[in-house]
Design a protein around this motif. Structure first.
Motif, PDB file in Angstrom:
ATOM      1  N   VAL A 130      81.784 -37.986  13.981  1.00  0.00           N
ATOM      2  CA  VAL A 130      80.319 -37.957  13.929  1.00  0.00           C
ATOM      3  C   VAL A 130      79.779 -39.104  14.775  1.00  0.00           C
ATOM      4  CG1 VAL A 130      78.265 -38.135  12.464  1.00  0.00           C
ATOM      5  CG2 VAL A 130      80.344 -37.098  11.542  1.00  0.00           C
ATOM      6  N   VAL A 131      78.824 -38.791  15.630  1.00  0.00           N
ATOM      7  CA  VAL A 131      78.092 -39.854  16.326  1.00  0.00           C
ATOM      8  C   VAL A 131      76.619 -39.626  16.038  1.00  0.00           C
ATOM      9  CG1 VAL A 131      77.561 -40.998  18.510  1.00  0.00           C
ATOM     10  CG2 VAL A 131      79.814 -39.937  18.161  1.00  0.00           C
ATOM     11  N   TYR A 132      76.003 -40.540  15.317  1.00  0.00           N
ATOM     12  CA  TYR A 132      74.583 -40.361  15.019  1.00  0.00           C
ATOM     13  C   TYR A 132      73.747 -41.344  15.824  1.00  0.00           C
ATOM     14  CZ  TYR A 132      75.646 -44.055  11.599  1.00  0.00           C
ATOM     15  OH  TYR A 132      76.062 -45.207  10.994  1.00  0.00           O
ATOM     16  N   ALA A 133      72.458 -41.029  15.894  1.00  0.00           N
ATOM     17  CA  ALA A 133      71.562 -41.853  16.699  1.00  0.00           C
ATOM     18  C   ALA A 133      70.717 -42.695  15.765  1.00  0.00           C
ATOM     19  CB  ALA A 133      70.681 -40.961  17.552  1.00  0.00           C
ATOM     20  N   LYS A 134      70.784 -43.991  15.975  1.00  0.00           N
ATOM     21  CA  LYS A 134      70.077 -44.913  15.093  1.00  0.00           C
ATOM     22  C   LYS A 134      68.826 -45.420  15.803  1.00  0.00           C
ATOM     23  CE  LYS A 134      70.962 -49.075  12.614  1.00  0.00           C
ATOM     24  NZ  LYS A 134      71.685 -49.802  11.701  1.00  0.00           N
ATOM     25  N   ARG A 135      67.707 -45.379  15.084  1.00  0.00           N
ATOM     26  CA  ARG A 135      66.424 -45.739  15.704  1.00  0.00           C
ATOM     27  C   ARG A 135      66.276 -47.248  15.771  1.00  0.00           C
ATOM     28  NH1 ARG A 135      64.362 -41.215  11.938  1.00  0.00           N
ATOM     29  NH2 ARG A 135      64.564 -42.687  10.230  1.00  0.00           N
ATOM     30  N   ILE A 164      75.065 -44.866   3.342  1.00  0.00           N
ATOM     31  CA  ILE A 164      74.263 -43.982   4.176  1.00  0.00           C
ATOM     32  C   ILE A 164      73.583 -44.870   5.216  1.00  0.00           C
ATOM     33  CG2 ILE A 164      72.295 -42.409   4.187  1.00  0.00           C
ATOM     34  CD1 ILE A 164      73.004 -41.768   1.232  1.00  0.00           C
ATOM     35  N   PRO A 165      73.783 -44.602   6.506  1.00  0.00           N
ATOM     36  CA  PRO A 165      73.223 -45.504   7.515  1.00  0.00           C
ATOM     37  C   PRO A 165      71.705 -45.603   7.436  1.00  0.00           C
ATOM     38  CG  PRO A 165      74.080 -43.496   8.521  1.00  0.00           C
ATOM     39  CD  PRO A 165      74.499 -43.480   7.101  1.00  0.00           C
ATOM     40  N   ASN A 202      85.820 -40.567  10.961  1.00  0.00           N
ATOM     41  CA  ASN A 202      85.349 -41.663  11.816  1.00  0.00           C
ATOM     42  C   ASN A 202      83.930 -41.394  12.273  1.00  0.00           C
ATOM     43  OD1 ASN A 202      87.693 -43.111  11.719  1.00  0.00           O
ATOM     44  ND2 ASN A 202      88.597 -42.015  13.466  1.00  0.00           N
ATOM     45  N   GLN A 203      83.033 -42.257  11.872  1.00  0.00           N
ATOM     46  CA  GLN A 203      81.638 -42.066  12.245  1.00  0.00           C
ATOM     47  C   GLN A 203      81.159 -43.305  12.979  1.00  0.00           C
ATOM     48  OE1 GLN A 203      79.100 -40.468   9.254  1.00  0.00           O
ATOM     49  NE2 GLN A 203      80.681 -39.162   8.402  1.00  0.00           N
TER      50      GLN A 203
END
Ligand code: UDP
Ligand code: MG
Length: 321
Positions: A130-135, A164-165, A202-203
């Motif tokens: 998982v690759v998430y986008a963080k503001r 939780i990010p 892996n995130q």
């Protein structure tokens, strides 16, 4: 899963099919620019792709525009709901139908820049699931929204056992594996970003500056945000219930001490009329605590109830998937 050894003798994950899930609710002015930007990103990445638009009961021309695109291009798919079911459910419907090796979730209003997908995709090749986008920054949002969102993420981080990010929406790319697990998670009150953290693997994240909504208005009213926040908390934490129990003990203990004093003043001091103030205060205080406690229990119960009812999560009017 397929891997490739690159020239630098590094392993690289190979993903050739990408599904992009786009929940749309009254987004008529954003469909065309979004489509064009997504298409050019996908072409640059050199992958085959499908764009799954999930129409969540829009009242404007959104679905007509999406269908028009779908007739012209094979890559455009649509799922048309019978009514508004909510953003998380719209995304879930897309996840249920997605065929890609990697799946992207993105908002339709261009607040999540499609160009970032290429960057997330590169990062994922290193072996992340998982690759998430963080503001980093959010422009064009009200002070109230920024403040409530920031409070919410921090409270949630404190009271849940999984991490939780913070400051992260649903904009992300995920491996097919993650989506297969999500499909097996039957809960009706979806809080996808929490479920995905809970799954593990892996995130990682990349940071970005969130832009303003390009056109149209937000579909997230304060009512919807409140429900979403409660879904997140009740799905990942029992702390509110426990806090209420502790409070109950503390208040009962104090009430016990006060009763001793009341008896003492009634029989020893023979003083009955006085004490009205403390009586009122304690009645009101305990009444308030009880109401809160019942409310909190109610929130959990209503969610149990909707899971037991077991109605379908969404109803599809029409789809080309
Ligand atoms: N959306 C949806 N159903 C809703 C509300 C919103 O599918 O009931 C979609 C909307 O079209 C957008 C995404 O969810 O693609 C995010 O919504 P929005 O931009 O309104 O939320 P905000 O960015 O203001 O939090
Ligand atoms: Mg938005």
């Amino acid at each position: 899963m397929l891997w490739r050894v690159t020239s630098l003798c590094k392993l690289e994950k190979i993903m050739t099919n990408i599904s992009v899930i786009i929940p749309v609710y009254n987004e008529e002015d954003n469909i065309q620019p979004l489509y064009e930007r997504l298409r050019s990103v996908m072409q640059k990445m050199g992958v085959s792709y499908e764009l799954i638009f999930v129409n969540d009961g829009s009242q404007d021309k959104t679905i007509r525009l999406v269908k028009a695109l779908a007739y012209k291009t094979n890559e455009v798919k649509y799922i048309d709901f019978s009514r508004n079911f909510g953003h998380q459910i719209a995304v879930t419907a897309g996840l249920d139908k997605a065929n890609g090796d990697a799946i992207v979730i993105i908002d339709a209003d261009l607040q999540d820049p499609p160009e970032l997908i290429a960057e997330m995709y590169e990062k994922m090749k290193e072996g992340y699931e998982v690759v998430y986008a963080k503001r980093k920054k959010r422009s064009g949002e009200s002070v109230m929204k920024l403040w409530t969102a920031s409070m919410f993420y921090r409270i949630l981080a404190r009271i849940t056992s999984i991490s939780i990010p913070v400051d992260t929406g649903d904009f992300r790319i995920m491996d097919k594996k993650i989506v297969e697990i999500l499909r097996q998670m039957p809960e009706k009150n979806k809080f996808l970003r929490g479920q995905i953290s809970w799954i593990g693997f892996n995130q990682t994240f990349i940071e970005y500056e969130r832009e303003e909504r390009q056109a149209g208005e937000t579909g997230y009213t304060y009512g919807k945000m409140m429900r979403f926040a409660l879904d997140g908390i009740t799905a990942f934490s029992d702390i509110p219930l426990k806090v209420v129990t502790y409070f109950g003990f503390i208040v009962s203990f104090i009430a016990f001490l006060i009763s001793l004093y009341a008896l003492y003043s009634r029989f020893i001091l023979r003083d009955y009329v006085q004490g009205w103030t403390s009586l009122m205060i304690s009645v009101l205080f305990i009444g308030g605590i009880q109401m809160i406690a019942i409310g909190i229990i109610g929130e959990y119960m209503s969610r149990m109830n909707s899971n037991i009812r077991n109605r379908p999560l969404y109803i599809i009017r029409d789809t080309n998937l």
